[in-house]
Write a protein that holds these residues in place. Structure first.
Motif, PDB file in Angstrom:
ATOM      1  N   ILE A 182      29.051 -24.416 -77.458  1.00 54.53           N
ATOM      2  CA  ILE A 182      29.546 -25.447 -78.364  1.00 54.53           C
ATOM      3  C   ILE A 182      30.426 -26.486 -77.661  1.00 54.53           C
ATOM      4  O   ILE A 182      30.395 -27.671 -77.975  1.00 54.53           O
ATOM      5  CB  ILE A 182      30.276 -24.814 -79.575  1.00 54.53           C
ATOM      6  N   LYS A 183      31.198 -26.055 -76.652  1.00 55.18           N
ATOM      7  CA  LYS A 183      32.073 -27.003 -75.954  1.00 55.18           C
ATOM      8  C   LYS A 183      31.287 -28.033 -75.151  1.00 55.18           C
ATOM      9  O   LYS A 183      31.793 -29.105 -74.840  1.00 55.18           O
ATOM     10  CB  LYS A 183      33.057 -26.244 -75.059  1.00 55.18           C
ATOM     11  N   LYS A 184      30.045 -27.705 -74.841  1.00 55.73           N
ATOM     12  CA  LYS A 184      29.173 -28.649 -74.134  1.00 55.73           C
ATOM     13  C   LYS A 184      28.801 -29.828 -75.024  1.00 55.73           C
ATOM     14  O   LYS A 184      28.583 -30.946 -74.535  1.00 55.73           O
ATOM     15  CB  LYS A 184      27.912 -27.924 -73.666  1.00 55.73           C
ATOM     16  N   HIS A 185      28.750 -29.606 -76.329  1.00 56.00           N
ATOM     17  CA  HIS A 185      28.235 -30.628 -77.242  1.00 56.00           C
ATOM     18  C   HIS A 185      29.303 -31.276 -78.113  1.00 56.00           C
ATOM     19  O   HIS A 185      29.009 -32.238 -78.830  1.00 56.00           O
ATOM     20  CB  HIS A 185      27.142 -30.023 -78.128  1.00 56.00           C
ATOM     21  N   CYS A 186      30.537 -30.785 -78.087  1.00 54.16           N
ATOM     22  CA  CYS A 186      31.588 -31.445 -78.858  1.00 54.16           C
ATOM     23  C   CYS A 186      32.534 -32.177 -77.908  1.00 54.16           C
ATOM     24  O   CYS A 186      32.702 -31.791 -76.755  1.00 54.16           O
ATOM     25  CB  CYS A 186      32.353 -30.444 -79.717  1.00 54.16           C
ATOM     26  N   THR A 187      33.125 -33.241 -78.420  1.00 53.16           N
ATOM     27  CA  THR A 187      34.105 -33.997 -77.639  1.00 53.16           C
ATOM     28  C   THR A 187      35.529 -33.611 -78.018  1.00 53.16           C
ATOM     29  O   THR A 187      36.457 -33.840 -77.246  1.00 53.16           O
ATOM     30  CB  THR A 187      33.923 -35.505 -77.863  1.00 53.16           C
ATOM     31  N   ASP A 188      35.697 -33.056 -79.225  1.00 50.98           N
ATOM     32  CA  ASP A 188      37.019 -32.683 -79.720  1.00 50.98           C
ATOM     33  C   ASP A 188      36.916 -31.344 -80.440  1.00 50.98           C
ATOM     34  O   ASP A 188      35.895 -31.039 -81.065  1.00 50.98           O
ATOM     35  CB  ASP A 188      37.555 -33.736 -80.695  1.00 50.98           C
ATOM     36  N   MET A 189      38.008 -30.563 -80.358  1.00 47.49           N
ATOM     37  CA  MET A 189      38.053 -29.259 -81.004  1.00 47.49           C
ATOM     38  C   MET A 189      39.272 -29.183 -81.910  1.00 47.49           C
ATOM     39  O   MET A 189      40.384 -29.473 -81.481  1.00 47.49           O
ATOM     40  CB  MET A 189      38.088 -28.147 -79.953  1.00 47.49           C
ATOM     41  N   PHE A 190      39.058 -28.807 -83.164  1.00 44.93           N
ATOM     42  CA  PHE A 190      40.128 -28.653 -84.151  1.00 44.93           C
ATOM     43  C   PHE A 190      40.181 -27.196 -84.599  1.00 44.93           C
ATOM     44  O   PHE A 190      39.175 -26.486 -84.577  1.00 44.93           O
ATOM     45  CB  PHE A 190      39.879 -29.524 -85.387  1.00 44.93           C
ATOM     46  N   MET A 191      41.372 -26.759 -85.038  1.00 48.04           N
ATOM     47  CA  MET A 191      41.521 -25.400 -85.572  1.00 48.04           C
ATOM     48  C   MET A 191      42.516 -25.430 -86.720  1.00 48.04           C
ATOM     49  O   MET A 191      43.432 -26.250 -86.756  1.00 48.04           O
ATOM     50  CB  MET A 191      42.016 -24.442 -84.483  1.00 48.04           C
ATOM     51  N   CYS A 192      42.338 -24.500 -87.676  1.00 47.58           N
ATOM     52  CA  CYS A 192      43.291 -24.386 -88.780  1.00 47.58           C
ATOM     53  C   CYS A 192      44.404 -23.400 -88.446  1.00 47.58           C
ATOM     54  O   CYS A 192      45.420 -23.343 -89.140  1.00 47.58           O
ATOM     55  CB  CYS A 192      42.579 -23.962 -90.062  1.00 47.58           C
ATOM     56  N   SER A 193      44.204 -22.604 -87.389  1.00 44.33           N
ATOM     57  CA  SER A 193      45.210 -21.632 -86.953  1.00 44.33           C
ATOM     58  C   SER A 193      44.894 -21.232 -85.519  1.00 44.33           C
ATOM     59  O   SER A 193      43.772 -21.455 -85.035  1.00 44.33           O
ATOM     60  CB  SER A 193      45.192 -20.391 -87.846  1.00 44.33           C
ATOM     61  N   THR A 194      45.867 -20.636 -84.848  1.00 42.21           N
ATOM     62  CA  THR A 194      45.628 -20.171 -83.475  1.00 42.21           C
ATOM     63  C   THR A 194      44.505 -19.134 -83.408  1.00 42.21           C
ATOM     64  O   THR A 194      43.622 -19.249 -82.557  1.00 42.21           O
ATOM     65  CB  THR A 194      46.924 -19.616 -82.866  1.00 42.21           C
ATOM     66  N   PRO A 195      44.480 -18.104 -84.280  1.00 47.12           N
ATOM     67  CA  PRO A 195      43.366 -17.148 -84.222  1.00 47.12           C
ATOM     68  C   PRO A 195      42.001 -17.811 -84.418  1.00 47.12           C
ATOM     69  O   PRO A 195      41.027 -17.426 -83.768  1.00 47.12           O
ATOM     70  CB  PRO A 195      43.681 -16.168 -85.355  1.00 47.12           C
ATOM     71  N   LEU A 236      26.878 -25.466 -83.842  1.00 42.82           N
ATOM     72  CA  LEU A 236      26.326 -25.858 -82.546  1.00 42.82           C
ATOM     73  C   LEU A 236      25.128 -26.777 -82.709  1.00 42.82           C
ATOM     74  O   LEU A 236      25.030 -27.797 -82.028  1.00 42.82           O
ATOM     75  CB  LEU A 236      25.924 -24.619 -81.746  1.00 42.82           C
ATOM     76  N   TRP A 237      24.243 -26.444 -83.617  1.00 47.28           N
ATOM     77  CA  TRP A 237      22.993 -27.181 -83.715  1.00 47.28           C
ATOM     78  C   TRP A 237      23.196 -28.627 -84.192  1.00 47.28           C
ATOM     79  O   TRP A 237      22.709 -29.552 -83.544  1.00 47.28           O
ATOM     80  CB  TRP A 237      22.011 -26.392 -84.588  1.00 47.28           C
ATOM     81  N   PRO A 238      23.924 -28.898 -85.295  1.00 49.05           N
ATOM     82  CA  PRO A 238      24.189 -30.297 -85.656  1.00 49.05           C
ATOM     83  C   PRO A 238      24.925 -31.061 -84.567  1.00 49.05           C
ATOM     84  O   PRO A 238      24.641 -32.239 -84.323  1.00 49.05           O
ATOM     85  CB  PRO A 238      25.028 -30.184 -86.931  1.00 49.05           C
ATOM     86  N   LEU A 239      25.859 -30.414 -83.868  1.00 48.54           N
ATOM     87  CA  LEU A 239      26.586 -31.076 -82.789  1.00 48.54           C
ATOM     88  C   LEU A 239      25.654 -31.389 -81.615  1.00 48.54           C
ATOM     89  O   LEU A 239      25.741 -32.463 -81.005  1.00 48.54           O
ATOM     90  CB  LEU A 239      27.757 -30.212 -82.319  1.00 48.54           C
ATOM     91  N   GLU A 240      24.760 -30.467 -81.321  1.00 49.88           N
ATOM     92  CA  GLU A 240      23.789 -30.703 -80.244  1.00 49.88           C
ATOM     93  C   GLU A 240      22.877 -31.875 -80.590  1.00 49.88           C
ATOM     94  O   GLU A 240      22.610 -32.744 -79.745  1.00 49.88           O
ATOM     95  CB  GLU A 240      22.956 -29.451 -80.016  1.00 49.88           C
ATOM     96  N   TYR A 241      22.418 -31.940 -81.832  1.00 51.23           N
ATOM     97  CA  TYR A 241      21.538 -33.034 -82.238  1.00 51.23           C
ATOM     98  C   TYR A 241      22.295 -34.364 -82.225  1.00 51.23           C
ATOM     99  O   TYR A 241      21.742 -35.400 -81.830  1.00 51.23           O
ATOM    100  CB  TYR A 241      20.967 -32.777 -83.635  1.00 51.23           C
ATOM    101  N   ALA A 242      23.559 -34.341 -82.657  1.00 51.50           N
ATOM    102  CA  ALA A 242      24.374 -35.561 -82.634  1.00 51.50           C
ATOM    103  C   ALA A 242      24.605 -36.029 -81.202  1.00 51.50           C
ATOM    104  O   ALA A 242      24.607 -37.227 -80.910  1.00 51.50           O
ATOM    105  CB  ALA A 242      25.707 -35.309 -83.332  1.00 51.50           C
ATOM    106  N   HIS A 243      24.812 -35.079 -80.302  1.00 57.61           N
ATOM    107  CA  HIS A 243      24.958 -35.395 -78.879  1.00 57.61           C
ATOM    108  C   HIS A 243      23.689 -36.077 -78.364  1.00 57.61           C
ATOM    109  O   HIS A 243      23.744 -37.119 -77.683  1.00 57.61           O
ATOM    110  CB  HIS A 243      25.234 -34.101 -78.111  1.00 57.61           C
ATOM    111  N   LYS A 244      22.549 -35.516 -78.695  1.00 54.90           N
ATOM    112  CA  LYS A 244      21.266 -36.070 -78.264  1.00 54.90           C
ATOM    113  C   LYS A 244      21.058 -37.468 -78.838  1.00 54.90           C
ATOM    114  O   LYS A 244      20.490 -38.348 -78.170  1.00 54.90           O
ATOM    115  CB  LYS A 244      20.130 -35.144 -78.701  1.00 54.90           C
ATOM    116  N   ALA A 245      21.544 -37.686 -80.085  1.00 55.59           N
ATOM    117  CA  ALA A 245      21.376 -38.993 -80.734  1.00 55.59           C
ATOM    118  C   ALA A 245      22.377 -40.024 -80.246  1.00 55.59           C
ATOM    119  O   ALA A 245      22.294 -41.200 -80.617  1.00 55.59           O
ATOM    120  CB  ALA A 245      21.488 -38.823 -82.243  1.00 55.59           C
ATOM    121  N   GLY A 246      23.341 -39.605 -79.429  1.00 58.40           N
ATOM    122  CA  GLY A 246      24.295 -40.551 -78.847  1.00 58.40           C
ATOM    123  C   GLY A 246      25.512 -40.834 -79.690  1.00 58.40           C
ATOM    124  O   GLY A 246      26.210 -41.825 -79.458  1.00 58.40           O
ATOM    125  N   ILE A 247      25.816 -39.988 -80.672  1.00 64.89           N
ATOM    126  CA  ILE A 247      27.056 -40.172 -81.441  1.00 64.89           C
ATOM    127  C   ILE A 247      28.233 -39.847 -80.511  1.00 64.89           C
ATOM    128  O   ILE A 247      28.344 -38.735 -80.006  1.00 64.89           O
ATOM    129  CB  ILE A 247      27.070 -39.266 -82.686  1.00 64.89           C
TER     130      ILE A 247
END
Length: 260
Positions: free
Chosen positions: A137-150, A98-109
């Protein structure tokens, strides 16, 4: 035209599962069009760093993340993001992203990927911060990936997975590297001193998720039925001493090899 550079957020580029997956991808992409750089949070050099640099990849370091003391970590992350506007993609791989994604969001990535590689984790102090992370976390990411459904349901919720909002990324393996080779087989058996015994192998960190305790219990049953067997454990971790003790308690320690 300069290649697109993707910045991967990973604690340390050592030989873990996530790191190996990323390196498998790195070896096979068109590096004239796409390059991987890494934001790591440990001072020591990771196993894969020389290979990364040979491809033209860059390594940026920050202090380790502490959710109770985020100011210094935030400052160092923001310096990387703000001083390198070439990064249009941050791919965050591990828990407490969450924290790196939040900072990246703030930086405009503009593209910020949260990648879930794990289902429900062990309950400790980190667990409660991860539960907090899931709220935002969904507030700060644009895409979500998973390695499995669980894994996707644990990080992003069942509804997000059911609605197709989480992309399933398979953990690719370079199968050619694991083709049977009789010469290698003989050499490794000689090195380990196992003769003609049946060898059961396991690769994984000595952590709760890998369930070595259950593995030893299974092997103890197998070994009673067939004493001509050995168990080879490849990996390290904070539970290693506990697992060694468990092997002694089960009276199989002379048939369990700890490879490190």
């Amino acid at each position: 035209m300069e290649p697109i550079r993707v910045l991967h957020n990973i604690v340390l580029m050592d030989t873990g599962g996530i790191e190996t997956l990323v390196m498998n991808l790195y070896r096979h992409i068109d590096r004239e069009q796409l390059l991987f750089d890494f934001l790591v949070h440990r001072p020591q050099e990771g196993f894969y760093e020389p290979e990364i640099k040979s491809y033209g990849g860059k390594i940026f370091r920050t202090q380790p993340f502490n959710p109770l003391k985020t100011a210094g970590f935030k400052k160092e992350c923001m310096e990387v993001f703000e001083n390198h506007p070439e990064y249009k993609v941050l791919h965050a791989h591990q828990e407490l992203n969450l924290w790196p994604l939040e900072y990246a969001h703030k930086a405009g990535i503009p593209t910020r990927i949260a990648h879930s590689h794990n289902a429900k984790t062990v309950v400790n102090l980190k667990y409660f911060f991860f539960r907090y992370e899931k709220l935002f976390i969904k507030k700060h990411c644009t895409d979500m990936f998973m390695c499995s459904t669980p894994a996707g349901e644990w990080s992003f919720g069942k509804k997000a997975v059911a609605d197709g909002k989480v992309r399933f990324i398979k953990n690719g393996i370079e199968t050619d590297r694991f083709k049977f080779d009789e010469k290698i087989r003989r050499g490794v058996r000689e090195e380990l001193g196992v003769g003609d015994k049946t060898v059961i192998g396991h690769v994984g960190r000595f952590m709760q998720q890998k369930n070595h305790t259950f593995l030893l219990e299974i092997f103890s049953v197998i070994h009673k039925k067939n004493p001509n067997t050995v168990l080879a454990l490849c990996g390290e971790g904070r539970l290693e001493d506990e697992i060694r003790q468990k092997a002694k308690e089960l009276n199989i320690d002379d048939s369990v090899i700890f490879l490190g």
